[in-house]
Enzyme design. Structure first.
Site, PDB file in Angstrom:
ATOM      1  N   LYS A   1       0.865  -1.187   0.000  1.00 54.45           N
ATOM      2  CA  LYS A   1       0.000   0.000   0.000  1.00 54.45           C
ATOM      3  C   LYS A   1       0.892   1.224   0.000  1.00 54.45           C
ATOM      4  O   LYS A   1       2.018   1.176   0.505  1.00 54.45           O
ATOM      5  CB  LYS A   1      -0.866   0.008   1.270  1.00 54.45           C
ATOM      6  CG  LYS A   1      -2.124   0.836   1.135  1.00 54.45           C
ATOM      7  CD  LYS A   1      -3.129   0.091   0.284  1.00 54.45           C
ATOM      8  CE  LYS A   1      -4.494   0.652   0.297  1.00 54.45           C
ATOM      9  NZ  LYS A   1      -5.467  -0.356  -0.157  1.00 54.45           N
TER      10      LYS A   1
HETATM   11  N1  GLU Z   1      -6.977  -0.009  -3.450  1.00 52.91           N
HETATM   12  C1  GLU Z   1      -7.745  -1.163  -3.783  1.00 52.91           C
HETATM   13  C2  GLU Z   1      -7.805  -2.124  -2.605  1.00 52.91           C
HETATM   14  O1  GLU Z   1      -7.656  -1.734  -1.480  1.00 52.91           O
HETATM   15  C3  GLU Z   1      -7.272  -1.811  -5.055  1.00 52.91           C
HETATM   16  C4  GLU Z   1      -5.877  -2.301  -5.053  1.00 52.91           C
HETATM   17  C5  GLU Z   1      -5.372  -2.741  -6.426  1.00 52.91           C
HETATM   18  O2  GLU Z   1      -6.154  -2.740  -7.354  1.00 52.91           O
HETATM   19  O3  GLU Z   1      -4.195  -3.069  -6.508  1.00 52.91           O
HETATM   20  O4  GLU Z   1      -8.098  -3.280  -2.751  1.00 52.91           O
END
Ligand code: GLU
Length: 424
Positions: free
Chosen positions: A113
């Protein structure tokens, strides 16, 4: 087993919450203590000071983070969040959830993240672009299609992903669409990615309704806490499938009409004002009131920790589907389970986003793009299969859907780590 990560630089409520969840599951499935120690802390955490020349000529410094939790199954994967409350601890917590999420739904990807502590609404387009480009330039050595693939999260969108892709490509000297997902279609994005998370949430709700002996119909009422990408697309899908959205909100508050709210009217008002202050077809409610409204399904689709010890008891919904990451605390989860509320946990309910991100990455690597029907069919197949597996574990072991989902995800990571062994 000792709890490690939260007395160090990652200490924060979100991190405590996910670490506690992890430790409970680790104990339950008797996880190898060496694996527990390893997974409590992320593989790599990067803190960057990002200098941005603002429109008034001043240079302002923003704090940016990328936390890579685990890549035993494949390249790190996870969104980038722009929000004033982003911290390294919250980013680490969300990275850990991404590891479990990708493993749970069977993607060959790890968990990461990123984030910048900023209110993107306070920046001009020009400032936002500079912030994104400098942040990307600082990350250039640790991201890439075979290393770590960012995506949108709260406060970021397709445009931000396009700038990220362009900056990375400029640095490499050639076009690299696979470095990021959630891009605009015209630069290698996937059909269906923008609505994938909201749609996926509704697919899991339909499965939950089926298990409870009903389906989705006009009499099935939904309250949506949050009307960003996830909430708005969930509302659209609910309407398409014949359900009734009775309440929606933004951070400024919400509206409620037990007879239903029309999606197009909601979007028109939200587009103009960024909230529902102009909406005339319902009564004004606060966010706290929305969480406690009588309805069949509550979808928290905004920030984390909104359902907690003090308000969980007031929730009247029969099903809660976590569109957001970590919208309820461990204590709230326990209260809801004791009340007989069926909770679809975040790592399952909102996995549609990363599932279609995976499709986008595959399409970019192969330079071969799919039709929307193919994307939606594969999304539905993967997410409903994951739901059935989690439901099976929950029934068999008489545990909550969250514990079952975590068991499945964590066990897979542990098996892969043990199979690969420790280097050197
Ligand atoms: N931010 C989204 C999540 O928390 C998508 C992450 C992604 O597509 O890599 O799942």
């Amino acid at each position: 087993m000792e709890m490690k990560s939260c007395h160090t630089i990652w200490e924060c409520p979100a991190c405590r919450n996910v670490t506690k969840q992890f430790m409970e599951v680790a104990k339950r499935i008797d996880l190898d203590p060496n694996i527990v120690n390893r997974l409590q802390v992320p593989d790599r955490s990067v803190i960057i000071s990002i200098p941005v020349r603002m429109d008034n000529g001043d240079v302002k410094i923003f704090a940016g983070y990328r936390v890579q939790h685990n890549d035993v199954l494949g390249p790190f994967k996870g969104g980038i969040r722009y929000h004033p409350e982003v911290t390294i601890g919250e980013t680490a917590a969300l990275a850990m959830l991404m590891t479990w999420k990708c493993a749970l739904v069977g993607l060959p990807l790890g968990g990461a993240k990123g984030g910048v502590t900023v209110d993107p609404h306070e920046l001009s387009r020009h400032e936002l672009q500079h912030l994104t480009r400098r942040f990307t330039a600082e990350l250039v050595n640790i991201i890439g299609p075979e290393k770590d693939i960012p995506a949108p999260d709260m406060g970021t969108n397709e445009q931000v992903m396009a700038w990220l892709m362009d900056t990375y490509s400029q640095q490499k000297g050639h076009v690299v669409p696979g470095v990021v997902t959630g891009k605009p279609l015209v630069v290698g994005g996937s059909q269906g990615r923008s609505e994938a998370t909201g749609r996926g949430v509704v697919y899991t709700v339909v499965k939950a309704l089926e298990k409870r002996g009903s389906g989705i119909g006009k009499e099935t009422t939904f309250a949506l806490h949050g009307f960003g990408n996830v909430g708005a697309n969930a509302a659209k899908t609910i309407e398409e499938m014949g359900g009734t959205v009775v309440a929606v909100s933004t951070s400024k508050g919400g509206i409620y009409n037990p007879s239903g709210l029309n999606y197009d009217d909601l979007v028109a008002c939200h587009r103009e004002h960024g909230n529902f202050s102009c909406f005339r077809g319902g009564d004004v409610v606060t966010n706290e009131e929305l969480l406690a409204l009588p309805c069949d399904v509550l979808i928290p689709a905004a920030v984390s920790g909104v359902i907690h010890e003090k308000n969980a008891d007031r929730v009247q919904a029969k099903i809660v589907a976590e569109g957001a990451n970590g919208p309820m605390t461990i204590e709230a989860d326990r209260i809801l389970n004791d009340k007989g509320v069926f909770v679809i946990p975040d790592i399952l309910a909102n996995s549609g986003g990363v599932i279609v991100s995976y499709f986008e990455w595959v399409q970019d690597l192969q330079n071969f793009f799919w039709e929307i029907d193919e994307v939606l069919m594969q999304l539905k197949r993967i997410i409903t299969h994951a739901f059935d597996e989690v439901y099976g574990i929950a029934e068999r072991e008489k545990i909550s859907m969250r514990t079952a989902a975590l068991i499945k995800g964590i066990r897979k990571i542990s098996d892969a780590m043990l199979a690969r062994g420790l280097y050197p």
